[in-house]
Design an enzyme around this catalytic site. Structure first.
Site, short mmCIF file in Angstrom:
data_model
loop_
_atom_site.label_atom_id
_atom_site.label_comp_id
_atom_site.label_asym_id
_atom_site.label_seq_id
_atom_site.Cartn_x
_atom_site.Cartn_y
_atom_site.Cartn_z
N ASP A 75 0.87 -1.18 0.00
CA ASP A 75 0.00 0.00 0.00
C ASP A 75 0.91 1.23 0.00
O ASP A 75 1.64 1.48 0.97
CB ASP A 75 -0.90 -0.03 1.24
N HIS A 76 0.85 1.99 -1.07
CA HIS A 76 1.76 3.13 -1.20
C HIS A 76 1.43 4.25 -0.23
O HIS A 76 2.18 5.22 -0.11
CB HIS A 76 1.74 3.67 -2.64
N ARG A 77 0.31 4.14 0.47
CA ARG A 77 -0.01 5.16 1.48
C ARG A 77 0.81 4.99 2.74
O ARG A 77 1.05 5.97 3.46
CB ARG A 77 -1.51 5.09 1.83
#
Length: 488
Positions: free
Chosen positions: A458-460
């Site tokens: 998850d790039h968040r």
């Protein structure tokens, strides 16, 4: 839809595909430059967001140019090809109605001898088709004019998606069908017949004005082969058909009951579908991967299994222990995102999920407190949960609450994958098959046991540097298992 691009050449553009579709990808050209095409002959196969469609050309002649290579995506209205139809063809070509490219009626209200205008019948066009002459079965010869049947008011494409294709005024009578085009309700019906070696000229369509429907083709394919191809017989003599009756008689574009199987999305399959759909909607995922030399890891496993009387150690148990060590170094990946509070929640416990394929579908059992377990303990729990999954004995508690997932898709004989993250987790480690490959080892080319590792995250919760550091540490432990001694 088309416009004249010269005295003897007509340009055919990608037609309106209906259903709000604005573009299509060229999958396969069915004709080449120099080929002779008949009216309504499929010339290109395109793929939209809804289906694969064969696009028929409304003109007959010689293909002089093609626009776009296979794999190219074109917007509606882009040129597809040009067709040379003869010097007299351009005089009777359908006029272009504004900028949408829909053909309009010519001055006489009759069809041009060079084209039918019935492009993608059943998918809709941007304007009603022009009124055209019809040639009915048992009528005059090909050279005689045929009176025009009374017409009902034109109906927009959205209201009458199954508009009746009509032959040009100079086409042969459909009784013998000759070499002219065969009226079918859609290009998909034409393809179904071609793939099964069925000659459409031997069929009598049951639709309005002899229109061949999908049911006609399927009935002919089901007929006994002993007596040759059996035509689908149209009941009763031809009768005038109103636009509303034609729309009611045409079948829905959905697959027939004989060719479609509906599988309810419920139970395990339904739960998996809901979770994966939510993951794809909410998580901006990214994937990085690396090849690693697993020769030392396999040797260490062989040594462990040859010493002592304990249970055998699996590769999956070793990789699970590597994951817990890597998560201790990169805790960002053992987290979840609270979207309502707009917060990243880092978790202190590692509950390790692992993908298991069963007869009921894919399930992800969870090893609780994996960060506190040894390789041997992890192996025993993996075996216990796998057996319970195959026997259908897993409880909801054993299938929920994971914080990180290990996906060993190498058991299916594949090298790599880009899996969907198991929502609400933040990452998943994928492991491909371990196979002998050429590898440079200590400066020399050798055959080594190589595995591909991939991390979808998850790039968040982190950037590429963190994800790359995690994956590199996992790869280093695979190549040099002694690194794990630091964390024991």
């Amino acid at each position: 839809m088309a416009q004249a691009s010269g005295m003897a050449s007509l340009e055919f553009r990608l037609p309106d595909l209906g259903e709000g579709l604005t573009e299509a990808e060229i999958v396969r050209w069915l004709v080449r430059v120099g080929d002779v095409v008949a009216v309504d002959q499929p010339v290109v196969e395109v793929e939209t967001a809804k289906a694969m469609v064969e696009v028929p050309c409304p003109y007959g002649g010689v293909v002089t140019a093609r626009f776009g290579e296979e794999g190219t995506e074109l917007p509606v209205g882009s040129p597809l090809l040009t067709v040379a139809v003869g010097a007299d063809a351009s005089d009777g070509a359908p006029a272009v109605n504004g900028s949408d490219g829909a053909p309009a009626a010519n001055g006489s209200g009759a069809a041009s001898g060079s084209g039918s205008g019935n492009v993608l019948v059943g998918y809709g066009t941007t304007a009603p088709a022009a009124r055209r002459r019809r040639v009915r079965a048992g009528a005059r010869g090909a050279g005689e004019a045929q009176p025009v049947a009374p017409q009902a008011p034109a109906v927009p494409a959205a209201a009458a998606p199954s508009a009746v294709p009509v032959a040009p005024a100079d086409a042969p009578a459909p009784a013998g069908r000759g070499g002219g085009p065969v009226p079918v309700i859609s290009p998909l019906v034409r393809r179904l017949a071609r793939e099964n070696g069925l000659d459409l000229r031997q069929l009598s369509g049951s639709g309005p004005d002899g229109l061949i429907l999908r049911g006609d083709v399927e009935q002919a394919l089901r007929a006994p082969a002993a007596g040759g191809t059996t035509a689908a017989v149209r009941p009763g003599p031809a009768a005038p058909v109103t636009a509303s009756a034609a729309a009611a008689a045409a079948p829905a574009p959905s697959p027939s009951a004989a060719s479609a199987v509906r599988v309810p999305l419920k139970g395990v399959r339904g739960a998996v579908a809901d979770k994966l759909s939510r993951s794809r909607r909410e998580i901006p995922d990214a994937t990085c991967w690396v090849d690693a030399d697993a020769t030392e890891l396999m040797a260490a496993r062989a040594t462990m299994n040859s010493v002592g009387n304990g249970p055998k150690v699996s590769v999956l148990a070793l990789l699970a222990r590597v994951c817990t060590a890597a998560l201790a170094r990169f805790p960002e990946l053992n987290s979840t995102v609270d979207t309502e509070a707009r917060e990243i929640v880092r978790l202190s416990e590692v509950h390790l999920g692992f993908a298991a394929q069963t007869e009921r579908g894919l399930v992800v059992p969870v090893v609780r407190d994996a960060h506190t377990r040894s390789v041997e303990s992890l192996g025993e729990e993996l075996v216990r949960l796998t057996d319970a999954a195959r026997e259908g004995r897993l409880t909801p508690a054993q299938l929920t609450g994971g914080t990180f997932t290990l996906n060993n898709y190498g058991v299916f004989g594949v090298d790599g994958s880009t899996p969907i993250i198991n929502h609400p987790e933040a990452a998943m480690l994928g492991v491909g098959r371990i196979v002998p490959k050429p590898w440079v080892h200590e400066g020399q080319l050798a055959v080594r046991q190589v595995v591909q590792l991939s991390l979808t995250f998850d790039h968040r919760v982190c950037d590429g540097g963190t994800a790359g550091g995690f994956l590199r540490y996992v790869a280093d432990c695979v190549e040099h298992p002694a690194l794990l001694l630091r964390t024991l």
